[in-house]
Design a protein around this motif. Structure first.
Motif, PDB file in Angstrom:
ATOM      1  N   LEU A  22       0.830  -1.208   0.000  1.00  0.00           N
ATOM      2  CA  LEU A  22       0.000   0.000   0.000  1.00  0.00           C
ATOM      3  C   LEU A  22       0.864   1.258   0.000  1.00  0.00           C
ATOM      4  N   ALA A  23       1.911   1.252   0.815  1.00  0.00           N
ATOM      5  CA  ALA A  23       2.780   2.432   0.931  1.00  0.00           C
ATOM      6  C   ALA A  23       3.556   2.697  -0.353  1.00  0.00           C
ATOM      7  N   SER A  24       3.811   1.655  -1.132  1.00  0.00           N
ATOM      8  CA  SER A  24       4.540   1.854  -2.389  1.00  0.00           C
ATOM      9  C   SER A  24       3.668   2.512  -3.456  1.00  0.00           C
ATOM     10  N   LYS A  25       2.358   2.470  -3.244  1.00  0.00           N
ATOM     11  CA  LYS A  25       1.425   3.027  -4.227  1.00  0.00           C
ATOM     12  C   LYS A  25       0.779   4.335  -3.774  1.00  0.00           C
ATOM     13  N   ALA A  26       0.967   4.685  -2.513  1.00  0.00           N
ATOM     14  CA  ALA A  26       0.304   5.881  -1.978  1.00  0.00           C
ATOM     15  C   ALA A  26       1.233   6.583  -0.991  1.00  0.00           C
ATOM     16  N   SER A  27       0.804   7.709  -0.540  1.00  0.00           N
ATOM     17  CA  SER A  27       1.540   8.464   0.462  1.00  0.00           C
ATOM     18  C   SER A  27       1.522   7.720   1.792  1.00  0.00           C
ATOM     19  N   LEU A  28       2.570   7.904   2.575  1.00  0.00           N
ATOM     20  CA  LEU A  28       2.618   7.282   3.895  1.00  0.00           C
ATOM     21  C   LEU A  28       1.527   7.810   4.821  1.00  0.00           C
ATOM     22  N   THR A  29       0.940   8.936   4.470  1.00  0.00           N
ATOM     23  CA  THR A  29      -0.145   9.501   5.275  1.00  0.00           C
ATOM     24  C   THR A  29      -1.525   9.135   4.727  1.00  0.00           C
ATOM     25  N   ASP A  30      -1.552   8.304   3.697  1.00  0.00           N
ATOM     26  CA  ASP A  30      -2.817   7.827   3.153  1.00  0.00           C
ATOM     27  C   ASP A  30      -3.570   7.029   4.222  1.00  0.00           C
ATOM     28  N   ARG A  31      -4.864   7.192   4.263  1.00  0.00           N
ATOM     29  CA  ARG A  31      -5.693   6.544   5.281  1.00  0.00           C
ATOM     30  C   ARG A  31      -5.496   5.032   5.292  1.00  0.00           C
ATOM     31  N   ASN A  32      -5.450   4.417   4.129  1.00  0.00           N
ATOM     32  CA  ASN A  32      -5.291   2.960   4.047  1.00  0.00           C
ATOM     33  C   ASN A  32      -3.928   2.497   4.575  1.00  0.00           C
ATOM     34  N   VAL A  33      -2.894   3.270   4.308  1.00  0.00           N
ATOM     35  CA  VAL A  33      -1.557   2.935   4.808  1.00  0.00           C
ATOM     36  C   VAL A  33      -1.529   3.053   6.333  1.00  0.00           C
ATOM     37  N   ILE A  34      -2.141   4.097   6.853  1.00  0.00           N
ATOM     38  CA  ILE A  34      -2.184   4.282   8.303  1.00  0.00           C
ATOM     39  C   ILE A  34      -2.976   3.157   8.969  1.00  0.00           C
ATOM     40  N   GLU A  35      -4.089   2.774   8.366  1.00  0.00           N
ATOM     41  CA  GLU A  35      -4.874   1.670   8.923  1.00  0.00           C
ATOM     42  C   GLU A  35      -4.071   0.362   8.916  1.00  0.00           C
ATOM     43  N   ALA A  36      -3.348   0.107   7.832  1.00  0.00           N
ATOM     44  CA  ALA A  36      -2.528  -1.103   7.751  1.00  0.00           C
ATOM     45  C   ALA A  36      -1.409  -1.061   8.785  1.00  0.00           C
ATOM     46  N   SER A  37      -0.827   0.108   8.978  1.00  0.00           N
ATOM     47  CA  SER A  37       0.239   0.270   9.973  1.00  0.00           C
ATOM     48  C   SER A  37      -0.294   0.064  11.387  1.00  0.00           C
ATOM     49  N   THR A  38      -1.471   0.583  11.641  1.00  0.00           N
ATOM     50  CA  THR A  38      -2.100   0.421  12.952  1.00  0.00           C
ATOM     51  C   THR A  38      -2.404  -1.048  13.227  1.00  0.00           C
ATOM     52  N   LYS A  39      -2.889  -1.756  12.214  1.00  0.00           N
ATOM     53  CA  LYS A  39      -3.165  -3.185  12.354  1.00  0.00           C
ATOM     54  C   LYS A  39      -1.870  -3.946  12.647  1.00  0.00           C
ATOM     55  N   LEU A  40      -0.804  -3.615  11.922  1.00  0.00           N
ATOM     56  CA  LEU A  40       0.486  -4.270  12.134  1.00  0.00           C
ATOM     57  C   LEU A  40       0.999  -3.985  13.542  1.00  0.00           C
TER      58      LEU A  40
END
Length: 54
Positions: A22-40
């Motif tokens: 997800l982070a390779s395709k979007a900004s690190l502040t993208d909602r989906n990246v943040i949600e994935a990071s929070t899950k991790l």
């Protein structure tokens, strides 16, 4: 407990790969990246708690 740790470790690796993808395709502040990071983070915290209970 060992089986749970193994399953959790696989889930962590899957979650990590998803977040990197997800982070390779979007900004690190993208909602989906943040949600994935929070899950991790949550999975990692659970893993460490289980390790410390041994």
């Amino acid at each position: 407990m060992h089986c749970q740790l193994s399953r959790l470790a696989r889930e962590i690796e899957t979650s990590r790969r998803e977040m990197v993808q997800l982070a390779s395709k979007a900004s690190l502040t993208d909602r989906n990246v943040i949600e994935a990071s929070t899950k991790l983070d949550s999975l990692l915290n659970t893993y460490h708690l289980m390790i410390n209970q041994k």
